[in-house]
Motif scaffolding. Structure first.
Motif, mmCIF file in Angstrom:
data_model
loop_
_atom_site.group_PDB
_atom_site.id
_atom_site.type_symbol
_atom_site.label_atom_id
_atom_site.label_comp_id
_atom_site.label_asym_id
_atom_site.label_seq_id
_atom_site.Cartn_x
_atom_site.Cartn_y
_atom_site.Cartn_z
ATOM 1 N N HIS A 170 0.855 -1.175 0.174
ATOM 2 C CA HIS A 170 0.105 0.071 0.021
ATOM 3 C C HIS A 170 0.849 1.098 -0.007
ATOM 4 O O HIS A 170 0.546 2.198 0.732
ATOM 5 C CB HIS A 170 -0.963 -0.084 1.104
ATOM 6 C CG HIS A 170 -1.939 -1.125 1.170
ATOM 7 N ND1 HIS A 170 -3.327 -1.196 0.664
ATOM 8 C CD2 HIS A 170 -1.579 -2.572 1.932
ATOM 9 C CE1 HIS A 170 -3.737 -2.260 0.807
ATOM 10 N NE2 HIS A 170 -2.763 -3.197 1.607
ATOM 11 N N LYS A 280 -7.939 0.201 12.211
ATOM 12 C CA LYS A 280 -8.039 -0.021 10.899
ATOM 13 C C LYS A 280 -7.890 1.061 9.998
ATOM 14 O O LYS A 280 -8.623 2.273 10.433
ATOM 15 C CB LYS A 280 -9.380 -0.867 10.497
ATOM 16 C CG LYS A 280 -9.606 -1.501 9.157
ATOM 17 C CD LYS A 280 -10.940 -2.396 9.047
ATOM 18 C CE LYS A 280 -10.986 -2.873 7.646
ATOM 19 N NZ LYS A 280 -12.114 -3.706 7.342
ATOM 20 N N ASP A 281 -7.326 1.087 8.908
ATOM 21 C CA ASP A 281 -6.789 2.363 8.175
ATOM 22 C C ASP A 281 -6.777 1.851 6.788
ATOM 23 O O ASP A 281 -5.677 0.887 6.447
ATOM 24 C CB ASP A 281 -5.695 2.903 8.671
ATOM 25 C CG ASP A 281 -5.255 4.156 7.880
ATOM 26 O OD1 ASP A 281 -6.025 4.847 7.459
ATOM 27 O OD2 ASP A 281 -4.104 4.526 7.317
ATOM 28 N N LYS A 282 -7.807 2.172 5.998
ATOM 29 C CA LYS A 282 -7.723 1.906 4.544
ATOM 30 C C LYS A 282 -6.437 2.360 3.697
ATOM 31 O O LYS A 282 -5.673 1.927 2.873
ATOM 32 C CB LYS A 282 -8.884 2.477 3.794
ATOM 33 C CG LYS A 282 -9.119 1.941 2.385
ATOM 34 C CD LYS A 282 -10.537 2.557 1.640
ATOM 35 C CE LYS A 282 -10.372 2.023 0.392
ATOM 36 N NZ LYS A 282 -11.731 2.568 -0.197
ATOM 37 N N LYS A 283 -5.962 3.617 4.217
ATOM 38 C CA LYS A 283 -4.828 4.103 3.366
ATOM 39 C C LYS A 283 -3.488 3.412 3.572
ATOM 40 O O LYS A 283 -2.668 2.983 2.299
ATOM 41 C CB LYS A 283 -4.611 5.631 3.512
ATOM 42 C CG LYS A 283 -5.582 6.459 2.923
ATOM 43 C CD LYS A 283 -5.374 8.196 3.229
ATOM 44 C CE LYS A 283 -6.438 8.852 2.503
ATOM 45 N NZ LYS A 283 -5.958 10.567 2.458
ATOM 46 N N SER A 284 -3.267 2.802 4.705
ATOM 47 C CA SER A 284 -2.142 2.240 5.051
ATOM 48 C C SER A 284 -2.136 0.745 4.860
ATOM 49 O O SER A 284 -1.239 -0.060 4.954
ATOM 50 C CB SER A 284 -1.535 2.444 6.382
ATOM 51 O OG SER A 284 -2.328 2.079 7.564
ATOM 52 N N GLY A 285 -3.466 0.261 4.769
ATOM 53 C CA GLY A 285 -3.694 -1.413 4.947
ATOM 54 C C GLY A 285 -3.943 -1.786 6.326
ATOM 55 O O GLY A 285 -3.842 -3.171 6.192
ATOM 56 N N ASP A 287 -5.151 -3.156 9.651
ATOM 57 C CA ASP A 287 -6.233 -3.918 10.244
ATOM 58 C C ASP A 287 -5.756 -4.984 11.449
ATOM 59 O O ASP A 287 -5.732 -5.866 10.958
ATOM 60 C CB ASP A 287 -7.053 -4.916 9.250
ATOM 61 C CG ASP A 287 -8.340 -5.390 9.444
ATOM 62 O OD1 ASP A 287 -8.682 -4.963 10.800
ATOM 63 O OD2 ASP A 287 -9.026 -6.161 8.652
ATOM 64 N N ALA A 302 2.591 -1.215 7.723
ATOM 65 C CA ALA A 302 1.083 -0.495 7.805
ATOM 66 C C ALA A 302 0.799 0.035 9.093
ATOM 67 O O ALA A 302 0.416 1.407 9.237
ATOM 68 C CB ALA A 302 -0.102 -1.540 7.555
ATOM 69 N N THR A 306 0.263 4.040 9.859
ATOM 70 C CA THR A 306 -1.029 4.736 10.003
ATOM 71 C C THR A 306 -1.038 5.924 10.716
ATOM 72 O O THR A 306 -0.505 5.836 12.030
ATOM 73 C CB THR A 306 -1.887 3.417 10.945
ATOM 74 O OG1 THR A 306 -1.865 2.363 10.067
ATOM 75 C CG2 THR A 306 -3.308 4.042 11.190
ATOM 76 N N TYR A 308 -4.245 8.142 10.391
ATOM 77 C CA TYR A 308 -5.781 8.561 10.093
ATOM 78 C C TYR A 308 -6.655 7.708 11.070
ATOM 79 O O TYR A 308 -7.806 8.485 11.159
ATOM 80 C CB TYR A 308 -6.488 8.551 8.466
ATOM 81 C CG TYR A 308 -5.454 9.596 7.667
ATOM 82 C CD1 TYR A 308 -5.523 11.111 7.561
ATOM 83 C CD2 TYR A 308 -4.549 9.058 6.833
ATOM 84 C CE1 TYR A 308 -5.085 11.628 6.771
ATOM 85 C CE2 TYR A 308 -3.583 9.933 5.965
ATOM 86 C CZ TYR A 308 -4.069 11.251 6.006
ATOM 87 O OH TYR A 308 -3.347 12.057 5.219
ATOM 88 N N ALA A 309 -6.177 6.837 11.414
ATOM 89 C CA ALA A 309 -7.099 6.052 12.247
ATOM 90 C C ALA A 309 -7.092 6.532 13.744
ATOM 91 O O ALA A 309 -8.012 6.186 14.749
ATOM 92 C CB ALA A 309 -6.873 4.433 12.391
#
Length: 422
Positions: A170, A280-285, A287, A302, A306, A308-309
């Motif tokens: 990512h 969980k953070d979609k941008k960094s991947g 979870d 990841a 991270t 933004y979470a």
């Protein structure tokens, strides 16, 4: 007319002497005063000729085989190669081995082998370091203090990564490189201190000399985020900016990219972390569930990227970065890694291949940095964010100048750090 003694007729069965077939002189045969009756000679057993030996020169040669004697056995010490036994066949025992000498030779051999492997490993590892950063280009530097200060930088460099690697980790495909994390590690007599410098820190770009052009760029009081200095002119300007805004001299520079970071983690078999809260953070991947878990290279990258979470955004991210790097150092510097060549060499290879350091960095200094990092989690050191006072108008994080000045003085004098970070 015969002169033989009475009762002797000189027949073939009654010869004197050695039994020669030739007639003896009269003086030799007429010995009436000798009364000894000779023993008739016995014919020796017939021995087949020994071909190819080269010893059958004459009819009178006695090879010794007719006596049953075997050379090298039986009688020793009586003629040929005096050995350990005599006529009785007694064989002396072999002398006891000299274990003291054997142990000395074995120990010396072991030392030579270990020394050769160590020297070979040193030159192998030293040749892998990329000494690309020239700190001699940095101008107007602060005075040196006690201890050693390292600027540790994590960049988003994608050098050497395939399209599949970028997708898996990512990282995106942005050109060039920026810095996602910056830390100052002070290694001194009062234990190591790890200080995170948020990438959004508000700093002033000072006068500097371009690392490539050699031109002097005058400072205008321009305020930017700290990571902009790296993007503008690379490591040399970043070091210059950190020194100008803190007053602390940087002795060594260390940088690692995305790909190298993930490879190191995979080489040691992952890093165990205790994550207090799931995120969980979609941008960094990212979870992650809460609790203890072992992170592989992809998950580790990841985790440290991270932001933004978290409510604290970059500040929370820097704390996670400190936590992870200390755990990585602690779990790598173990006997199971250092004494296992099948684990040590891949780990060193993965790290050294992607590290960028200054021209004066030695393997010894790099090793000291590594163990100082380990000491942060071992209860011997301190980790903190640089003290902050609030936010500026443009949204950048503003440092607390008074606390930063006090912190720098304690580091310069190699004193115990009492300043609290943000």
């Amino acid at each position: 007319m015969s002169d033989w003694p009475e009762g002797r007729n000189g027949g073939p069965g009654e010869r004197y002497g050695r039994g020669s077939a030739s007639p003896q002189p009269e003086s030799a045969r007429a010995m009436p005063h000798v009364r000894r009756r000779p023993t008739p000679p016995q014919a020796p057993p017939r021995i087949p000729p020994q071909p190819g030996q080269g010893y059958d020169d004459g009819a009178g040669y006695d090879s010794g085989y007719n006596t049953g004697q075997v050379y090298g056995g039986g009688q020793r010490g009586g003629g040929h190669g005096g050995g350990r036994g005599g006529d009785s066949g007694y064989v002396q025992p072999r002398p006891a081995p000299n274990w003291g000498r054997r142990l000395k030779v074995g120990a010396l051999t072991l030392v030579v082998v270990v020394l050769a492997v160590s020297i070979g490993t040193y030159f192998w590892a030293d040749g892998k370091l990329k000494r690309d950063v020239d700190l001699s280009k940095v101008i107007d530097r602060p005075s040196e203090g006690d201890g050693t200060n390292y600027l540790i930088v994590g960049s988003d460099s994608r050098e050497g990564m395939t399209a599949e690697d970028k997708k898996k980790l990512h990282t995106g495909s942005a050109e060039g490189k920026r810095t996602d994390s910056m830390m100052i590690l002070h290694d001194g007599s009062n234990g190591p201190t790890l200080i995170s410098l948020p990438r959004d820190s508000n700093v002033e770009i000072p006068t500097f000399i371009g690392s490539e052009s050699g031109k002097t760029f005058k400072g205008t009081g321009r305020q930017v985020k700290l990571n902009a200095a790296y993007a503008e002119d690379g490591p040399e300007l970043l070091v210059r900016t950190v020194e100008f805004n803190t007053g602390l001299r940087i002795d060594h520079y260390v940088e690692i990219g995305f790909g190298g970071f993930a490879k190191i983690v995979d080489a040691i078999g992952g890093v165990e972390l205790d994550i207090p809260k799931a995120f969980k953070d979609k941008k960094s991947g990212a979870d992650f569930q809460a609790g203890k878990q072992t992170l592989n290279g992809e998950q580790s990258l990841a985790f440290v990227r991270t932001r933004y979470a978290f409510a604290g955004s970059d500040l929370d991210r820097t704390k996670n970065q400190q936590k992870f790097l200390a755990a990585l150092a602690s779990q790598t510097a173990t006997p199971s890694t250092i004494l296992n060549p099948f684990k040590l060499y891949p780990t060193m290879g993965a790290g050294l291949d992607t590290l960028i350091v200054d021209k004066d960095m030695s393997l010894w200094s790099l090793g000291n940095m590594f163990f100082a990092m380990k000491g942060v989690t071992g209860g011997e050191g301190t980790s903190m964010n640089i003290p902050l006072s609030g936010q500026s108008v443009n949204g950048n994080l503003v440092w607390d100048k008074d606390k930063v000045k006090q912190l720098v003085e304690q580091l310069k004098n190699d004193e115990k750090v009492t300043v609290k970070g943000s």
